[in-house]
Write a protein that holds these residues in place. Structure first.
Motif: not given
Length: 154
Positions: A45-53, A74-77, A102-118
């Motif tokens: 997990g530490a390795s994957v986190y370093a590479a992707n997160c 308008g997006r949260l950091p 992703g956040v949009g799928a989790l909250i059932k809002d496909p138009d939710y603007a976020t920088n967090m990719p799925n």
């Protein structure tokens, strides 16, 4: 004799239906289990986190500045994943689904603007679980205990 055969067939069908129903219930209640006490999972997990997160959430899980206030776009950091953030307030299933879909799928809002990719097409389920396990492994014992308590009540 014919009646005995019909009863046996009916009984077998009833047992089969019950087993099928139970297997579906248990499949629906399978939960994501974080393995924060497993050194191999945490290291992966530490390795994957370093590479992707880490590029957004920080090498030390510190997140971005002013993570509770929207930026100019308008997006949260990116929030911190250490004990100062809210990650530990969410159960493993929620964290897994947020990361994978992703956040949009989790909250059932496909138009939710976020920088967090799925990460559905980027990381395997095991990689996502490893990252979340790594994150949890860094929390102080009291925070991990609170998270474990929350998980056990789910």
């Amino acid at each position: 004799m014919k009646r005995t055969v019909l009863i046996a067939i009916g009984g077998a069908a009833l047992i089969g239906a019950a087993l099928y129903a139970l297997s579906n219930v248990s499949a629906q209640t399978d939960r994501i289990v974080l393995r924060d006490a497993d050194p191999e999972t945490v290291a992966r997990g530490a390795s994957v986190y370093a590479a992707n997160c880490a590029s957004c959430h920080g090498a030390n899980l510190e997140g971005q500045a002013n993570w509770r206030s929207p930026g100019e776009d308008g997006r949260l950091p990116a929030p911190p994943h250490d004990e100062t953030g809210h990650t530990w307030h969410h159960d493993g299933d929620t964290l897994f689904r947020l990361t994978k879909y992703g956040v949009g799928a989790l909250i059932k809002d496909p138009d939710y603007a976020t920088n967090m990719p799925n990460y559905e097409d980027v990381l395997s389920d095991e990689d996502i679980i490893a990252v979340l396990s790594y994150i949890k492994s860094t929390w102080p014992e009291d925070v991990r205990a609170r998270h474990n308590d929350m998980e056990s009540r789910q």
